[in-house]
Design an enzyme around this catalytic site. Structure first.
Site, PDB file in Angstrom:
ATOM      1  N   ASP A  43      18.651   9.408 -37.611  1.00 41.45           N
ATOM      2  CA  ASP A  43      18.686   8.132 -37.703  1.00 41.45           C
ATOM      3  C   ASP A  43      19.493   7.166 -36.596  1.00 41.45           C
ATOM      4  O   ASP A  43      20.696   7.722 -36.564  1.00 41.45           O
ATOM      5  CB  ASP A  43      18.624   7.288 -38.768  1.00 41.45           C
ATOM      6  CG  ASP A  43      18.621   5.762 -38.756  1.00 41.45           C
ATOM      7  OD1 ASP A  43      17.277   5.339 -38.336  1.00 41.45           O
ATOM      8  OD2 ASP A  43      19.554   5.153 -38.713  1.00 41.45           O
ATOM      9  N   HIS A 103       0.858  -1.223  -0.050  1.00 43.92           N
ATOM     10  CA  HIS A 103       0.179  -0.072   0.136  1.00 43.92           C
ATOM     11  C   HIS A 103       1.051   1.045   0.080  1.00 43.92           C
ATOM     12  O   HIS A 103       0.368   2.347   0.597  1.00 43.92           O
ATOM     13  CB  HIS A 103      -0.954   0.027   1.251  1.00 43.92           C
ATOM     14  CG  HIS A 103      -1.935  -1.124   1.401  1.00 43.92           C
ATOM     15  ND1 HIS A 103      -1.507  -2.380   2.259  1.00 43.92           N
ATOM     16  CD2 HIS A 103      -2.986  -1.520   0.385  1.00 43.92           C
ATOM     17  CE1 HIS A 103      -2.463  -3.232   2.128  1.00 43.92           C
ATOM     18  NE2 HIS A 103      -3.447  -2.682   1.135  1.00 43.92           N
ATOM     19  N   SER A 117      20.451  -4.683 -36.897  1.00 49.08           N
ATOM     20  CA  SER A 117      21.626  -3.957 -36.957  1.00 49.08           C
ATOM     21  C   SER A 117      22.918  -5.130 -36.748  1.00 49.08           C
ATOM     22  O   SER A 117      23.820  -4.897 -37.686  1.00 49.08           O
ATOM     23  CB  SER A 117      22.006  -3.156 -35.810  1.00 49.08           C
ATOM     24  OG  SER A 117      21.212  -1.873 -35.806  1.00 49.08           O
ATOM     25  N   THR A 148      18.443   5.352 -42.806  1.00 49.85           N
ATOM     26  CA  THR A 148      19.032   3.978 -42.286  1.00 49.85           C
ATOM     27  C   THR A 148      20.521   4.227 -41.936  1.00 49.85           C
ATOM     28  O   THR A 148      21.100   5.280 -42.709  1.00 49.85           O
ATOM     29  CB  THR A 148      18.780   2.697 -43.127  1.00 49.85           C
ATOM     30  OG1 THR A 148      19.381   2.985 -44.187  1.00 49.85           O
ATOM     31  CG2 THR A 148      17.340   2.680 -43.215  1.00 49.85           C
ATOM     32  N   ASP A 163      12.780   1.433 -31.603  1.00 57.09           N
ATOM     33  CA  ASP A 163      12.301   0.572 -30.645  1.00 57.09           C
ATOM     34  C   ASP A 163      13.208   0.625 -29.209  1.00 57.09           C
ATOM     35  O   ASP A 163      13.074   0.004 -28.406  1.00 57.09           O
ATOM     36  CB  ASP A 163      12.211  -0.894 -30.913  1.00 57.09           C
ATOM     37  CG  ASP A 163      13.663  -1.401 -31.619  1.00 57.09           C
ATOM     38  OD1 ASP A 163      14.672  -0.589 -31.357  1.00 57.09           O
ATOM     39  OD2 ASP A 163      13.493  -2.548 -32.409  1.00 57.09           O
ATOM     40  N   ASP A 167      16.662   0.044 -28.585  1.00 55.45           N
ATOM     41  CA  ASP A 167      17.757  -0.864 -28.265  1.00 55.45           C
ATOM     42  C   ASP A 167      19.146  -0.693 -29.255  1.00 55.45           C
ATOM     43  O   ASP A 167      20.143  -1.256 -28.955  1.00 55.45           O
ATOM     44  CB  ASP A 167      17.403  -2.196 -28.586  1.00 55.45           C
ATOM     45  CG  ASP A 167      17.047  -2.559 -29.949  1.00 55.45           C
ATOM     46  OD1 ASP A 167      16.924  -1.512 -31.001  1.00 55.45           O
ATOM     47  OD2 ASP A 167      16.975  -3.757 -30.387  1.00 55.45           O
TER      48      ASP A 167
END
Length: 591
Positions: free
Chosen positions: A578, A225, A469, A523, A422, A424
């Protein structure tokens, strides 16, 4: 700070809305909205009924455990608030039966008083059935010591759910009220639980909390709590250090404040482990907690008979977990049920959406794995076909600069990728850089055999980076090795700018075989192609072209890669480059 955003209609209707949704999922349930009581619709009134409850915000506890083989009803209060006696009394009436009712509550003052008052009211009004309602308070928290807990006793945490399951299974099998009560009472006294969190939670409809756990801290012993714990640790330790300290709280027999369970530490202690997600922890992390706890119990020679893991009793969206151990009875324990009987009840099927699947068997004992043979990334070649760097020490120094630059840039690349992808990319490049550092330290990359060096880097990209990658880098460096080797066939030579130019062009063309990305595509291909195409003008000019191309990706519509799935207008408004292209820029500038 704790996450303060929630998706709901209205904080005042959230509990009722949630319980109605639960009943839509599980059509064996019935719902009394005014009293927030969820109960079994087709109740077998020849069997003992089990009632639990308390404040909401701990889902799936408590209503998620109502169903065949577990609870008969759950009485729910508002978030972190006990239901009132009238609600509880309604719950008792809804499950009234011939065999009797067992009320199970966690040890919190409001729950004990309100459920206890309702039980006494029922007994007073039904004198003939006064012995048909029994009451158990479960407290399993080991964070609060005996002195601090005083007369109040231990708080009730996730371990209470093991009592629900074992007692509920016995009731479903036709056990008498006394039998169900006795096994529930025994089990409740053999459980210890300790919780740990990265941050407190936020209650919908309330002001932002004024307290917070810092980014470098973890809090041990916090309640469900938002009650503060008894210790904060900084920096956050790895699981291999954290788990042993948590288990010490539960298993210690020398700590006068916390020796709640009669462990003997003689290699014959047998336990059930419950790993509970407090609400905001990923399944990925929770699996790591399970593994670390299993391994530590094995180290301590504590026999692990069952593991149950999942979201059992939450504190809304708290990022953290709790560990519960149920110490099973020994064969020679007097007046105790058999361990096999308890495990059988734990394994019995339950049609309750909150109960987690378990294997019904002891987990595999961890054994050391034999190290996998390390792939030999070096190519087999004629000793006379070796191409070396003109200055191997400078070559290695350049790679070391690249690795250091990528590691330092991880936070910025990660920031970019949380917007454009994303999230990473920074960690992927950092992981690859750290692996290359290890290969350099092991002298597997030394500048004396550039083909072999390129293949080692390709293997690192494949095994240590992963994802898109990693595949792109691995293909490129494998192709680069082929290009260098083709230029040096039949002779031992030193790499020249012309050789590199030929090999780079060959590698880029080979990469185009496996990706549709062509500049400008937003890219990593954009700066890579710019570098290769400008290489004939000199290395510095080629690096400048690559850097410009990477910078330009912030103004380019994504045609491939991670950003192709992100709103282009948002990317342009954020003016973010990018992340993959930025990584190539960092590599080339470091060289």
């Amino acid at each position: 700070m704790a996450l303060q955003k929630h998706l709901l209609n209205d904080p005042d209707t959230l509990v009722v809305d949630s319980l109605a949704g639960l009943c839509a999922v599980n059509n064996q349930l019935a719902f009394d909205p005014p009293n927030k009581v969820v109960y079994k619709a087709g109740l077998d009134r020849s069997k003992v009924a089990l009632i639990c409850g308390g404040g909401s915000g701990h889902e799936p506890s408590h209503a998620g455990f109502v169903g065949e083989g577990m609870l008969s009803a759950a009485v729910c209060g508002n978030v972190f608030a006990s239901p009132n006696p009238s609600q509880v009394r309604r719950g008792i009436d809804l499950v009234e039966n011939d065999a009797g009712t067992l009320i199970l509550v966690k040890n919190y003052t409001g729950d004990v008083l309100n459920f206890g008052l309702a039980a006494e009211q029922y007994a007073a009004e039904h004198a003939a059935k006064s012995d048909k309602v029994k009451f158990i308070v479960v407290g399993d928290d080991v964070a609060v010591g005996k002195t601090q807990g005083g007369m109040v006793g231990r708080r009730g945490l996730a371990g209470v759910v093991l009592v629900y399951k074992i007692a509920g299974a016995l009731a479903a099998q036709g056990g008498s009220l006394d039998e169900v009560y006795n096994v529930a009472q025994y089990v409740s006294g053999r459980i210890g639980t300790i919780g740990v969190g990265l941050e407190h939670c936020h209650v919908p409809g309330t002001a932002a909390p004024s307290h917070s756990i810092s980014a470098t801290e973890i809090e041990i012993g916090l309640g469900i709590h938002n009650e503060a714990g008894n210790k904060r640790i900084s920096p956050i330790p790895p699981l291999k250090e954290l788990i042993p300290s948590l288990l010490d709280y539960i298993t210690s027999t020398t700590d006068a404040e916390r020796s709640f369970l009669p462990f003997k530490h003689d290699g014959k202690d047998e336990v059930v482990l419950l790993v509970n997600n407090l609400g905001g922890m990923s399944e990925l992390e929770l699996g790591g907690v399970v593994r670390a706890t299993r391994d530590e119990l094995a180290t301590r020679k504590i026999v692990l008979s069952r593991i149950i893991s999942g979201t059992i009793m939450t504190s809304l969206n708290m990022p953290g977990f709790s560990l519960s151990l149920l110490l099973l009875p020994r064969a020679d324990d007097a007046n105790a049920p058999k361990a096999s009987a308890i495990l059988s009840l734990l394994d019995a099927p339950a049609q309750a959406p909150g109960w987690k699947w378990s294997s019904g068997a002891a987990p595999i004992t961890p054994t050391p794995l034999a190290p996998a043979p390390k792939p030999n990334a070096k190519r087999s070649a004629d000793a006379n076909s070796v191409v070396s760097a003109p200055n191997p020490a400078e070559f290695v120094a350049a790679l070391e600069r690249v690795c250091a630059a990528l590691i330092a840039a991880e936070p910025e690349i990660t920031r970019m990728d949380t917007i454009a992808g994303d999230g990473d990319c920074g960690l992927t490049l950092k992981g690859g850089a750290q692996a290359v550092q290890k290969e350099i330290a092991a002298k597997n990359i030394a500048g004396m055999d550039l083909v072999g060096d390129a293949l080692v880097i390709a293997k690192v990209a494949e095994t240590e980076m992963g994802g898109t990658s990693g595949a792109l880098y691995s293909i490129f460096f494998s192709a680069l090795a082929q290009g260098v080797q083709a230029a040096g066939v039949g002779k031992s030579s030193t790499a020249t700018p012309e050789l590199w130019g030929t090999a780079l062009t060959s590698a880029l063309n080979k990469l185009y075989t496996y990706t549709r990305a062509r500049p400008p595509s937003r890219t990593l291909v954009d700066p890579l192609a710019a570098f290769v195409e400008a290489y004939g003008s000199g290395f510095s000019a080629a690096v400048k072209a690559a850097s410009d191309a990477a910078e330009h990706t912030k103004d380019v519509d994504a045609k491939a890669g991670r950003s192709a799935y992100v709103d282009s207008a948002m990317l342009k408004s954020e003016r973010v480059t990018d992340p993959g292209a930025w990584g190539v820029k960092i590599i080339l500038e470091a060289i």
